[in-house]
Design an enzyme around this catalytic site. Sequence first.
Site, PDB file in Angstrom:
ATOM      1  CB  CYS A 118      -3.084  53.785   8.565  1.00  0.00           C
ATOM      2  SG  CYS A 118      -2.003  52.390   8.831  1.00  0.00           S
TER       3      CYS A 118
ATOM      4  CG  ASN B 232      -3.848  47.973   9.748  1.00  0.00           C
ATOM      5  OD1 ASN B 232      -4.041  48.612   8.726  1.00  0.00           O
ATOM      6  ND2 ASN B 232      -3.203  48.468  10.788  1.00  0.00           N
TER       7      ASN B 232
ATOM      8  CG  HIS C  75      -6.741  52.709   9.796  1.00  0.00           C
ATOM      9  ND1 HIS C  75      -6.680  51.855   8.723  1.00  0.00           N
ATOM     10  CD2 HIS C  75      -5.657  52.420  10.571  1.00  0.00           C
ATOM     11  CE1 HIS C  75      -5.603  51.097   8.846  1.00  0.00           C
ATOM     12  NE2 HIS C  75      -4.969  51.418   9.955  1.00  0.00           N
TER      13      HIS C  75
HETATM   14  C1  LIG Z   1      -0.182  44.544  18.643  1.00  0.00           C
HETATM   15  C2  LIG Z   1      -1.278  44.407  19.684  1.00  0.00           C
HETATM   16  C3  LIG Z   1      -2.435  43.628  19.088  1.00  0.00           C
HETATM   17  C4  LIG Z   1      -0.745  43.654  20.868  1.00  0.00           C
HETATM   18  O1  LIG Z   1      -1.754  43.533  21.839  1.00  0.00           O
HETATM   19  P1  LIG Z   1      -1.423  43.812  23.371  1.00  0.00           P
HETATM   20  O2  LIG Z   1      -2.627  43.491  24.126  1.00  0.00           O
HETATM   21  O3  LIG Z   1      -0.895  45.214  23.452  1.00  0.00           O
HETATM   22  O4  LIG Z   1      -0.320  42.735  23.663  1.00  0.00           O
HETATM   23  P2  LIG Z   1       1.128  42.985  24.260  1.00  0.00           P
HETATM   24  O5  LIG Z   1       1.930  43.864  23.380  1.00  0.00           O
HETATM   25  O6  LIG Z   1       0.925  43.378  25.677  1.00  0.00           O
HETATM   26  O7  LIG Z   1       1.728  41.531  24.190  1.00  0.00           O
HETATM   27  C5  LIG Z   1       1.326  40.552  25.090  1.00  0.00           C
HETATM   28  C6  LIG Z   1       2.089  39.265  24.797  1.00  0.00           C
HETATM   29  O8  LIG Z   1       1.593  38.650  23.613  1.00  0.00           O
HETATM   30  C7  LIG Z   1       2.676  38.248  22.795  1.00  0.00           C
HETATM   31  N1  LIG Z   1       2.279  38.251  21.410  1.00  0.00           N
HETATM   32  C8  LIG Z   1       2.461  39.214  20.490  1.00  0.00           C
HETATM   33  N2  LIG Z   1       1.953  38.813  19.312  1.00  0.00           N
HETATM   34  C9  LIG Z   1       1.425  37.591  19.502  1.00  0.00           C
HETATM   35  C10 LIG Z   1       0.760  36.696  18.676  1.00  0.00           C
HETATM   36  N3  LIG Z   1       0.517  36.947  17.386  1.00  0.00           N
HETATM   37  N4  LIG Z   1       0.337  35.524  19.208  1.00  0.00           N
HETATM   38  C11 LIG Z   1       0.575  35.227  20.490  1.00  0.00           C
HETATM   39  N5  LIG Z   1       1.198  36.041  21.328  1.00  0.00           N
HETATM   40  C12 LIG Z   1       1.624  37.221  20.837  1.00  0.00           C
HETATM   41  C13 LIG Z   1       3.760  39.240  23.111  1.00  0.00           C
HETATM   42  O9  LIG Z   1       5.021  38.691  22.771  1.00  0.00           O
HETATM   43  C14 LIG Z   1       3.590  39.446  24.585  1.00  0.00           C
HETATM   44  O10 LIG Z   1       4.224  38.387  25.238  1.00  0.00           O
HETATM   45  P3  LIG Z   1       5.083  38.644  26.579  1.00  0.00           P
HETATM   46  O11 LIG Z   1       4.115  39.226  27.557  1.00  0.00           O
HETATM   47  O12 LIG Z   1       5.544  37.275  26.918  1.00  0.00           O
HETATM   48  O13 LIG Z   1       6.158  39.590  26.157  1.00  0.00           O
HETATM   49  C15 LIG Z   1      -1.780  45.791  20.147  1.00  0.00           C
HETATM   50  O14 LIG Z   1      -0.773  46.455  20.870  1.00  0.00           O
HETATM   51  C16 LIG Z   1      -2.191  46.655  19.000  1.00  0.00           C
HETATM   52  O15 LIG Z   1      -3.151  46.385  18.324  1.00  0.00           O
HETATM   53  N6  LIG Z   1      -1.508  47.775  18.782  1.00  0.00           N
HETATM   54  C17 LIG Z   1      -1.799  48.654  17.706  1.00  0.00           C
HETATM   55  C18 LIG Z   1      -1.280  48.053  16.450  1.00  0.00           C
HETATM   56  C19 LIG Z   1      -1.767  48.764  15.232  1.00  0.00           C
HETATM   57  O16 LIG Z   1      -2.928  48.921  15.056  1.00  0.00           O
HETATM   58  N7  LIG Z   1      -0.850  49.189  14.379  1.00  0.00           N
HETATM   59  C20 LIG Z   1      -1.120  49.801  13.166  1.00  0.00           C
HETATM   60  C21 LIG Z   1      -1.627  51.192  13.409  1.00  0.00           C
HETATM   61  S1  LIG Z   1      -2.067  51.914  11.917  1.00  0.00           S
END
Ligand SMILES: CC(C)(COP(=O)(O)OP(=O)(O)OC[C@H]1O[C@@H](n2cnc3c(N)ncnc32)[C@H](O)[C@@H]1OP(=O)(O)O)[C@@H](O)C(=O)NCCC(=O)NCCS
Length: 328
Positions: free
Chosen positions: A112, A285, A255
Amino acid sequence: MGIQILGIGSYVPEKILTNVDLEKMVETSDEWIKTRTGIEQRRIASAEQATSDLAYEASIKALKNANIHAEDLDAIIVASITVDQVFPSTACILQKKLGAKHAFCFDLEAACSGLLYSLEVANSLLIGNPKYKKILVLGAEKLSSIVDWEDRNTCVLFGDGAGAVILGKCEDTAENCIIASDLGANGKYTDILQIPAGGSRIPTSAETVANKQHYLTMAGSDVFKLAVNAMVGSCKKVMKEAGITAKDIKWLVPHQANYRILRAVASRLKIPEDEVYMNVNRFGNTSAASIGICLDEIVEGNLAEKGDYVLLTAFGGGLTWGAMLLKW
Ligand SMILES: CC(C)(COP(=O)(O)OP(=O)(O)OC[C@H]1O[C@@H](n2cnc3c(N)ncnc32)[C@H](O)[C@@H]1OP(=O)(O)O)[C@@H](O)C(=O)NCCC(=O)NCCS
């Protein structure tokens, strides 16, 4: 003589995939995706479109805006994690489509952060070598081709698109548009954002495909924390180097990963939210493409004036990160 942005262009495919569409594909909800990421929809390329096709459309627009021809280009750099093929480079494929016959071409892989890395390389080539005058830089991605559409942890986050920037030497200006930059990497975290197979370590086989190792994997919450710290650190370094403060910034253009990451970065930098350019709700993204798409929208919307400071920052797999201060 200064190095300026001569033209900017972007392209996103026509097909829109909404959160409601995703509800029919994996166990998720519009509400979950919106509150956790800010994403409402993303664009998906057609089966016939490869990354170079998206890059081509963005390049044509950038060339038009720069009022130059493809034959005027001395180099083409394509930043992408979704290259058309492992080799030849997508930049070479794009060169052929554009007819940019005088350009040398290569791909750059910094996930990214790819557009910022490529702008730094292009700027350095232009400063360091009198024979290079115009360089086309692209961030272009067909992330839909590396996303596991059965994995709700990742498939809701990504979209396809391309952004193009042409940097060039201008005889009539004493200023450079890139005022300061900071790039970083930390190979300690290679495994938190990756495609495990398909390279020389684990070549593609029936087994890797069956195990879905050719898809993007991510440790979401680890990425989240590292992303915020790295982007904030880089932005602070760049502002310090340029001798400006957050108050001087017209736009922070991060980004577009997730609106919670963008808000956290802005808050730590004390930049008001209405000065943070965000379109993650519309495109998701798009990795290396996202900053170029934002810059094109800023131009199209006439949202910055000559002399404004625009601070770019990115973070991605590698890990890689960076910030770059532009004087518009
Ligand atoms: C991925 C992201 C959105 C997840 O959000 P979060 O608030 O951290 O959520 P968590 O990882 O705590 O997950 C919470 C729950 O939601 C669930 N979950 C994940 N994706 C889901 C979706 N699409 N829909 C519903 N539930 C979902 C998980 O399984 C988890 O369930 P559990 O508690 O039963 O295990 C967040 O971590 C994020 O944005 N990270 C950075 C990702 C990114 O930008 N990557 C590219 C960088 S260049």
